[in-house]
Design a protein around this motif. Structure first.
Motif, mmCIF file in Angstrom:
data_model
loop_
_atom_site.group_PDB
_atom_site.id
_atom_site.type_symbol
_atom_site.label_atom_id
_atom_site.label_comp_id
_atom_site.label_asym_id
_atom_site.label_seq_id
_atom_site.Cartn_x
_atom_site.Cartn_y
_atom_site.Cartn_z
ATOM 1 N N ALA A 163 0.887 -1.422 0.051
ATOM 2 C CA ALA A 163 0.037 -0.031 0.087
ATOM 3 C C ALA A 163 0.948 1.374 0.027
ATOM 4 O O ALA A 163 1.885 1.230 0.630
ATOM 5 C CB ALA A 163 -0.683 0.058 1.430
ATOM 6 N N MET A 164 0.470 2.059 -0.767
ATOM 7 C CA MET A 164 1.395 3.343 -1.005
ATOM 8 C C MET A 164 1.670 4.076 0.304
ATOM 9 O O MET A 164 2.846 4.314 0.719
ATOM 10 C CB MET A 164 0.840 4.368 -1.767
ATOM 11 N N PRO A 165 0.795 4.161 1.347
ATOM 12 C CA PRO A 165 1.184 4.733 2.504
ATOM 13 C C PRO A 165 2.052 4.127 3.582
ATOM 14 O O PRO A 165 2.868 4.567 4.522
ATOM 15 C CB PRO A 165 -0.309 5.159 3.439
ATOM 16 N N LEU A 166 2.348 3.170 3.174
ATOM 17 C CA LEU A 166 3.389 1.967 3.778
ATOM 18 C C LEU A 166 4.673 2.679 3.414
ATOM 19 O O LEU A 166 5.618 2.453 4.103
ATOM 20 C CB LEU A 166 3.049 0.438 3.647
ATOM 21 N N CYS A 167 4.925 3.385 2.255
ATOM 22 C CA CYS A 167 6.077 3.686 1.829
ATOM 23 C C CYS A 167 6.332 5.162 2.457
ATOM 24 O O CYS A 167 5.651 5.992 1.774
ATOM 25 C CB CYS A 167 6.313 3.736 0.387
ATOM 26 N N HIS A 168 7.188 5.368 3.292
ATOM 27 C CA HIS A 168 7.417 6.691 3.734
ATOM 28 C C HIS A 168 8.286 7.358 3.291
ATOM 29 O O HIS A 168 9.393 7.075 2.575
ATOM 30 C CB HIS A 168 7.804 6.405 5.420
ATOM 31 N N GLN A 235 1.156 3.840 11.990
ATOM 32 C CA GLN A 235 2.075 3.283 13.189
ATOM 33 C C GLN A 235 3.137 2.470 12.841
ATOM 34 O O GLN A 235 3.347 1.314 13.116
ATOM 35 C CB GLN A 235 0.993 2.406 13.992
ATOM 36 N N GLY A 236 3.873 3.110 11.960
ATOM 37 C CA GLY A 236 5.276 2.258 11.487
ATOM 38 C C GLY A 236 4.756 1.679 10.454
ATOM 39 O O GLY A 236 4.570 2.183 9.508
ATOM 40 N N LYS A 237 4.960 0.397 10.415
ATOM 41 C CA LYS A 237 4.895 -0.535 9.167
ATOM 42 C C LYS A 237 3.759 -1.480 9.235
ATOM 43 O O LYS A 237 3.789 -2.685 9.246
ATOM 44 C CB LYS A 237 5.986 -1.250 8.756
ATOM 45 N N LYS A 238 2.578 -0.992 9.658
ATOM 46 C CA LYS A 238 1.359 -1.705 9.892
ATOM 47 C C LYS A 238 0.652 -1.791 8.626
ATOM 48 O O LYS A 238 -0.329 -0.804 8.157
ATOM 49 C CB LYS A 238 0.171 -1.347 11.003
ATOM 50 N N ALA A 239 0.620 -3.006 7.869
ATOM 51 C CA ALA A 239 0.016 -2.843 6.589
ATOM 52 C C ALA A 239 -1.409 -2.843 6.636
ATOM 53 O O ALA A 239 -2.015 -2.220 5.512
ATOM 54 C CB ALA A 239 0.592 -4.611 5.896
ATOM 55 N N GLU A 240 -2.136 -3.372 7.442
ATOM 56 C CA GLU A 240 -3.650 -3.059 7.494
ATOM 57 C C GLU A 240 -4.080 -1.892 7.731
ATOM 58 O O GLU A 240 -4.823 -1.237 6.865
ATOM 59 C CB GLU A 240 -4.184 -4.058 8.764
ATOM 60 N N LEU A 241 -3.330 -0.916 8.402
ATOM 61 C CA LEU A 241 -3.586 0.608 8.356
ATOM 62 C C LEU A 241 -3.325 1.164 7.168
ATOM 63 O O LEU A 241 -4.081 2.101 6.572
ATOM 64 C CB LEU A 241 -2.985 1.314 9.481
ATOM 65 N N ALA A 242 -2.078 0.804 6.505
ATOM 66 C CA ALA A 242 -1.701 1.374 5.135
ATOM 67 C C ALA A 242 -2.685 1.142 4.036
ATOM 68 O O ALA A 242 -3.081 1.994 3.373
ATOM 69 C CB ALA A 242 -0.611 0.948 4.679
ATOM 70 N N ARG A 243 -3.250 0.080 4.269
ATOM 71 C CA ARG A 243 -4.184 -0.271 3.205
ATOM 72 C C ARG A 243 -5.482 0.398 3.203
ATOM 73 O O ARG A 243 -6.055 0.773 2.357
ATOM 74 C CB ARG A 243 -4.681 -1.937 3.095
ATOM 75 N N GLU A 244 -6.100 0.456 4.377
ATOM 76 C CA GLU A 244 -7.204 1.473 4.924
ATOM 77 C C GLU A 244 -6.876 2.692 4.336
ATOM 78 O O GLU A 244 -8.036 3.277 3.811
ATOM 79 C CB GLU A 244 -7.469 1.219 6.433
#
Length: 356
Positions: A163-168, A235-244
């Motif tokens: 997910a794009m937001p997971l890339c900081h 929250q750092g690298k939480k994939a679930e949050l990034a996908r949401e």
């Protein structure tokens, strides 16, 4: 919509395997007198790896972040502050115009070949030409990856593909102290790109492609094209949050847009045209503006001639040398035009049909 996170690929490392890998750094008999000390350090390193202490030194995020109380890596936060300062400097009209000239050849006379590269010679020509146009010039010599002690550009981990937001922005994957993935050069390289009003890339062709140091840098610049400047949102690298967050709508900010670029690619047999086009497409995609036809150069030096005489072939090719000067001048003049408001992309301010 729920999108599951797929897991099960990563492989574990045993204590024995870890120890064997750790001790390989100390094969030199000169370390024999310190074997007990090395064993103590190994145990500390194992605990850090086993517990996943990626960022052992942290600071509170503070105001301006979605979660001010989140513990950010202090190294990441320091890099972000430098990038923010560099961006402010870049945007100030009184700031001297600056070009980043990138030598992408891994060859230099401080490592195995024992000889400088032709790309380095072209880099020096480009630097002089930019300076003659009144530019401040930074030279990024990627060959230092092959000759400097413990200098790295660690590989991209592909966070954006989850997910794009997971890339900081800037990349928060490194340093990873738990895994020993430290001394990552990209923190400095990001700053050089942000400060630059223009960028000129010079690379040889390696197997129909850009050189490996250049490709490492390119992959790690993915965070400049849509990267998330607030790791507390995920929250750092939480994939679930990034996908949401991405599925709610992501604006894919282009952090390096508005800079001018040129590309010089040279080869000896084949692949220069495809490599140059790929590099131009990449820079176009990130929102940089090309400096014109003269700044997009692909040439062959010593075409189908021996490698052993390739420097002599460059000596004799005055036209290639002058074309590199032209490419550098084009970038420098493009910088002047864009800073004066006279150079614009034709699609500027037009809505994008696809956000990605």
């Amino acid at each position: 919509m729920t999108t599951p996170v797929r897991t099960g690929q990563a492989q574990s490392m045993s204590r024995q395997q870890f120890g064997e890998r750790f001790r390989r750094r100390f094969v030199d008999p000169a370390f024999d007198a310190e074997r007990e000390a090395i064993a103590r350090l190994e145990e500390i390193a194992w605990q850090a790896f086993h517990e996943g202490r990626k960022a052992p030194v942290t600071v509170k995020a503070g105001p301006g972040f979605a979660d001010p109380g989140y513990d950010l890596s202090r190294e990441w936060r320091d890099t972000q502050l430098r990038l923010q300062a560099a961006q402010r400097e870049w945007a100030e009209a009184a700031t001297p115009s600056r070009v980043l000239v990138v030598n992408a050849s891994p060859r230099n006379d401080g490592s195995c070949p024992g000889e400088m590269s032709k790309t380095w010679r072209l880099t020096k020509i480009a630097r002089s030409a930019c300076e003659a146009e009144g530019m401040a010039v930074d030279v990024l010599d990627l060959s230092r990856l092959t000759s400097d002690y413990d200098r790295h550009i660690h590989p991209c981990k592909g966070c954006v593909s989850t997910a794009m937001p997971l890339c900081h922005w800037p990349c928060s994957c490194y340093p990873n102290h738990a895994a020993g993935q430290t001394n990552d050069w990209m923190a400095e390289i990001y700053e050089q790109w942000v400060r630059a009003h223009g960028v000129l890339l010079l690379t040889p062709v390696h197997w129909y492609q850009a050189s490996s140091p250049l490709k490492l840098m390119m992959d790690r610049l993915v965070c400049a094209d849509g990267g998330n400047p607030d790791p507390t949102r995920t929250q750092g690298k939480k994939a679930e949050l990034a996908r949401e967050i991405e599925l709610q709508g992501w604006d894919y900010p282009k952090h390096l847009a508005g800079r001018v670029y040129g590309v010089v690619v040279h080869g000896d047999v084949a692949g220069a045209d495809g490599t140059r086009r790929a590099l131009s497409d990449w820079l176009d995609w990130m929102g940089l503006l090309d400096a014109g036809f003269g700044a997009r150069l692909e040439r062959y030096i010593g075409y189908y001639e021996p490698y052993a005489t390739s420097h002599e072939a460059l000596d004799a090719n005055a036209c290639v040398q002058e074309e590199v000067r032209v490419a550098a001048r084009a970038v420098a003049r493009g910088v002047g035009q864009i800073r004066a408001g006279r150079l614009h992309a034709g699609d500027e301010n037009l809505p994008r049909p696809r956000s990605k």
